[in-house]
Write an enzyme that holds these catalytic residues in place. Structure first.
Site, PDB file in Angstrom:
ATOM      1  N   GLY A  55       5.502 -53.445  -8.128  1.00  0.00           N
ATOM      2  CA  GLY A  55       7.090 -52.150  -7.715  1.00  0.00           C
ATOM      3  C   GLY A  55       8.304 -53.376  -7.123  1.00  0.00           C
ATOM      4  O   GLY A  55       7.611 -55.089  -7.058  1.00  0.00           O
ATOM      5  N   CYS A  82      -0.250 -55.932  -8.142  1.00  0.00           N
ATOM      6  CA  CYS A  82       1.063 -56.845  -7.269  1.00  0.00           C
ATOM      7  C   CYS A  82       1.513 -56.281  -6.077  1.00  0.00           C
ATOM      8  O   CYS A  82       0.899 -56.528  -4.890  1.00  0.00           O
ATOM      9  CB  CYS A  82       2.266 -56.399  -8.755  1.00  0.00           C
ATOM     10  SG  CYS A  82       3.277 -58.258  -8.016  1.00  0.00           S
ATOM     11  N   TYR A  83       2.717 -55.139  -5.914  1.00  0.00           N
ATOM     12  CA  TYR A  83       2.687 -54.969  -4.899  1.00  0.00           C
ATOM     13  C   TYR A  83       1.769 -53.840  -4.550  1.00  0.00           C
ATOM     14  O   TYR A  83       1.460 -54.024  -3.157  1.00  0.00           O
ATOM     15  CB  TYR A  83       3.760 -54.135  -5.073  1.00  0.00           C
ATOM     16  CG  TYR A  83       4.995 -53.900  -3.277  1.00  0.00           C
ATOM     17  CD1 TYR A  83       5.727 -54.096  -3.216  1.00  0.00           C
ATOM     18  CD2 TYR A  83       4.182 -52.228  -3.187  1.00  0.00           C
ATOM     19  CE1 TYR A  83       6.748 -53.651  -1.684  1.00  0.00           C
ATOM     20  CE2 TYR A  83       4.582 -51.469  -2.650  1.00  0.00           C
ATOM     21  CZ  TYR A  83       5.617 -52.023  -1.625  1.00  0.00           C
ATOM     22  OH  TYR A  83       6.480 -51.373  -0.810  1.00  0.00           O
ATOM     23  N   HIS A 167      -0.414 -58.724 -13.237  1.00  0.00           N
ATOM     24  CA  HIS A 167      -0.119 -57.565 -14.537  1.00  0.00           C
ATOM     25  C   HIS A 167      -1.615 -57.162 -15.546  1.00  0.00           C
ATOM     26  O   HIS A 167      -1.428 -57.628 -16.144  1.00  0.00           O
ATOM     27  CB  HIS A 167       1.141 -57.864 -14.559  1.00  0.00           C
ATOM     28  CG  HIS A 167       1.847 -56.476 -13.831  1.00  0.00           C
ATOM     29  ND1 HIS A 167       2.650 -56.155 -12.844  1.00  0.00           N
ATOM     30  CD2 HIS A 167       2.345 -57.830 -13.000  1.00  0.00           C
ATOM     31  CE1 HIS A 167       2.942 -55.943 -12.280  1.00  0.00           C
ATOM     32  NE2 HIS A 167       3.689 -57.222 -11.627  1.00  0.00           N
ATOM     33  N   GLU A 169      -2.285 -54.923 -17.145  1.00  0.00           N
ATOM     34  CA  GLU A 169      -2.151 -54.109 -18.249  1.00  0.00           C
ATOM     35  C   GLU A 169      -0.679 -54.457 -18.730  1.00  0.00           C
ATOM     36  O   GLU A 169      -0.923 -53.779 -20.012  1.00  0.00           O
ATOM     37  CB  GLU A 169      -1.148 -52.468 -17.249  1.00  0.00           C
ATOM     38  CG  GLU A 169       0.279 -52.943 -16.571  1.00  0.00           C
ATOM     39  CD  GLU A 169       0.138 -53.737 -14.650  1.00  0.00           C
ATOM     40  OE1 GLU A 169      -0.601 -54.105 -14.997  1.00  0.00           O
ATOM     41  OE2 GLU A 169       0.698 -53.989 -14.693  1.00  0.00           O
ATOM     42  N   ASP A 225       5.939 -36.437 -32.672  1.00  0.00           N
ATOM     43  CA  ASP A 225       6.358 -35.341 -31.726  1.00  0.00           C
ATOM     44  C   ASP A 225       5.859 -34.336 -31.485  1.00  0.00           C
ATOM     45  O   ASP A 225       5.155 -33.229 -31.401  1.00  0.00           O
ATOM     46  CB  ASP A 225       6.410 -35.662 -30.564  1.00  0.00           C
ATOM     47  CG  ASP A 225       6.721 -37.280 -30.270  1.00  0.00           C
ATOM     48  OD1 ASP A 225       5.520 -38.016 -30.639  1.00  0.00           O
ATOM     49  OD2 ASP A 225       8.017 -38.391 -29.996  1.00  0.00           O
ATOM     50  N   SER A 227       6.105 -32.730 -34.430  1.00  0.00           N
ATOM     51  CA  SER A 227       5.316 -31.676 -35.087  1.00  0.00           C
ATOM     52  C   SER A 227       4.368 -31.035 -35.066  1.00  0.00           C
ATOM     53  O   SER A 227       3.323 -30.373 -35.051  1.00  0.00           O
ATOM     54  CB  SER A 227       5.250 -32.871 -36.570  1.00  0.00           C
ATOM     55  OG  SER A 227       6.943 -33.536 -37.055  1.00  0.00           O
ATOM     56  N   LYS A 365       2.314 -42.024 -27.273  1.00  0.00           N
ATOM     57  CA  LYS A 365       3.091 -41.882 -28.813  1.00  0.00           C
ATOM     58  C   LYS A 365       1.041 -41.506 -29.756  1.00  0.00           C
ATOM     59  O   LYS A 365       1.050 -41.101 -30.722  1.00  0.00           O
ATOM     60  CB  LYS A 365       3.372 -42.844 -29.067  1.00  0.00           C
ATOM     61  CG  LYS A 365       4.089 -42.832 -30.899  1.00  0.00           C
ATOM     62  CD  LYS A 365       5.017 -41.291 -30.600  1.00  0.00           C
ATOM     63  CE  LYS A 365       5.817 -41.816 -32.081  1.00  0.00           C
ATOM     64  NZ  LYS A 365       7.073 -40.545 -31.460  1.00  0.00           N
TER      65      LYS A 365
END
Ligand code: XMP
Length: 509
Positions: A55, A82-83, A167, A169, A225, A227, A365
């Site tokens: 954050g 992190c935060y 991080h 991620e 999406d 579809s 997605k």
């Protein structure tokens, strides 16, 4: 209810969604909640662990987001990033402060022997922080260090509370995937059998329960999406579903014909095309602000759907292909609103439908694509490059005019032809041209020209959350540029956008 779930609490980090994706990639369902959510909202029998995101605040700043004590009281494994790590430290009696030199970007690290790092051989991590842990809370040990950060990760193994200053991620393709796998499987004890492909039946059943026997319409855009959302709804209610494809005058060259061709083929759904170009372009006249363009387009879409629904004898529900990043990026979480995606933030308040059906609201997605493949939707449709709902309106910078639309359409077609000819179409996530609205001086024949600059944007990405510019070989770029300038009247200069996301976004508006 999922068999097992890990919740991500959002403290306002820009990468919170990537955390949820990494956890899902480890085979565990994950959802994002705002940081202040009371534990009772997400703590059911399936909850196996909690991750606290990064954050922008400092933990000591007035109004900084706090971890609620009821979350820790659950006694489940917790991982702070992190935060999130600093907040754990602060709450549990340690100390956080700004070090003399801050770390940003790839940073060398030494990992200790800990189950969180099992199988990781990376030697650098991605750092982005002002503050860091200076004194460990009681019961904690440092399990990784960098040159400036003696506690780059910490653990209280007894209470199963962990933190990482970096991080994982952001580098999920490399060490991040492994770290989240270790957290989910080894430390939270998850089985890891969640797969989006297994959910089609459940999603169809949910639509049937909500809207069975009712009339439904679905806005189809030609993208994956909407579809997939339409096919799920079709399986649930059959011919009570009518799909509507709106030509808002902001489509790419030949797009309407191409899209109608796809749907008219194997999918077997009822589909109606509406020509609404004059309506949309009229309302957009003189509008230059991107957010205003999105709001107008979002509203007009709904009005067209309502009108069409009335002509068809009424409809109770509207199906939309909203996906998770649309929801989170439009400000449903704690992070800053970057763009209000037209199908979330851009919806008018007075919708005449009884409700919306958004079966893909919780999916990314790549998950939607996997679901689409498992539903038997043609490969070509599942792997079409994403095209934003507001279409070329956000690819013509500033005011939209017929001439600018013509230039962006013609140049975009050349780009698509050349990318396909070079067999790069499935390697590049999105590729399109942008009408910059800027005119520059050129020389053609023996005369001076003063015509438009077109930008080529082509990016690689997994999920549109982050992206890098595609490394298209120079000879192909040269051919693209020369064809555009030679063949498209009004375009006299072509530039290639070499920014990644962040700090830029994929679209220019
Ligand atoms: P950005 O530009 O935010 O785009 O990096 C991320 C992805 O979202 C698409 N995009 C939109 N899609 N309505 C949509 O349906 C919108 O308003 C919108 N804005 C951006 C963009 O094409 C990319 O795939």
């Amino acid at each position: 209810m999922e068999k097992e779930k890990i919740v991500v609490l959002d403290f306002g980090g820009q990468y919170t969604q990537l955390i949820a994706r990494c956890i899902r990639e480890a085979g565990v369902y994950s959802e994002i909640y705002p940081a202040h959510t009371p534990a009772e909202k997400f703590a059911d029998g399936s909850l196996k662990g909690v991750v606290l995101s990064g954050g922008p605040d400092s933990v000591y700043a007035p109004g900084a987001k706090r971890l609620r004590p009821d979350v820790l009281a659950l006694g489940l494994p917790v991982l702070g990033i992190c935060y999130g790590m600093q907040e754990l430290c602060c709450q549990l009696g340690g100390q956080v402060a700004a070090p003399e030199s801050r770390e940003y970007g790839p940073t060398p690290i030494t990992f200790g022997a800990h189950p969180l790092f099992r199988g990781i051989d990376a030697q650098t991590v991605w750092m982005n922080h002002n503050d860091q842990v200076m004194a460990l809370p009681d019961g904690f040990v440092s399990i990784a260090r960098t040159a400036n950060c003696p506690a780059a990760a910490f653990a209280d193994n007894g209470r199963k509370i962990y933190g990482v200053q970096f991080h994982p991620e952001v580098t999920h393709g490399q060490m991040g995937a492994k770290l989240f796998y270790n957290f989910c499987r080894e430390l939270c004890g998850c089985e890891g059998s969640w797969r989006v492909e297994d959910l089609a039946g459940q999603l169809v059943a949910e639509i049937k329960e909500k809207a069975g026997g009712k009339k439904i319409i679905c806005g189809l855009s030609g993208g994956v999406d909407s579809s997939v959302a339409a096919v799920l709804a079709h399986r649930a209610v059959g011919d009570d579903l009518t799909c509507i494809f709106v030509d808002h005058g902001l489509l790419r060259k030949n797009e309407a014909e191409e899209v109608m061709g796809f749907y008219g083929g194997s999918l077997g759904m009822k589909i109606v095309k509406v020509d609404a170009a004059a309506l949309f372009l009229g309302r957009l006249q003189g509008v230059t602000d991107p957010e205003q363009k999105r709001k107008i387009i979002g509203e007009e879409f709904i009005r067209v759907f309502e009108q069409k629904a009335a002509e068809l004898g009424g409809a109770d529900y509207l199906v939309q292909g909203t996906i998770y990043p649309d929801v989170v990026e439009s400000g449903a979480g704690e992070s800053a609103v970057i763009k209000s995606h037209h199908n979330v933030g851009g919806l008018p308040e007075d919708i005449s439908f009884r409700g919306l059906i958004e079966p893909l609201r919780l999916f990314f997605k790549d998950e939607v694509r996997r679901l689409g493949e498992s539903l038997g939707i043609p490969h070509q449709l599942v792997w079409r490059q994403p095209f934003p709902g507001p279409g070329l309106a956000i690819r013509v910078i500033g005011e939209i005019t017929e001439e600018k639309l013509r230039i962006v359409r013609e140049t975009d077609q050349i780009l698509r032809d050349e990318i396909a000819a070079a067999h790069l179409d499935e390697k590049i996530w999105q590729y399109f041209t942008v009408m910059t609205g800027v005119q520059t001086v050129g020389v053609m024949g023996d005369g001076r020209t003063y015509e438009y600059v077109v930008a080529v944007r082509a990016v690689t990405s997994d999920d549109a959350m982050t992206s890098s510019f595609a490394e298209i070989p120079y000879p192909i770029l040269a051919k693209i540029s020369s064809r555009m300038v030679n063949e498209v009247q009004g375009c006299s200069r072509v530039v290639y956008d070499i920014t990644s996301k962040p700090p830029a976004t994929i679209e220019w508006e």
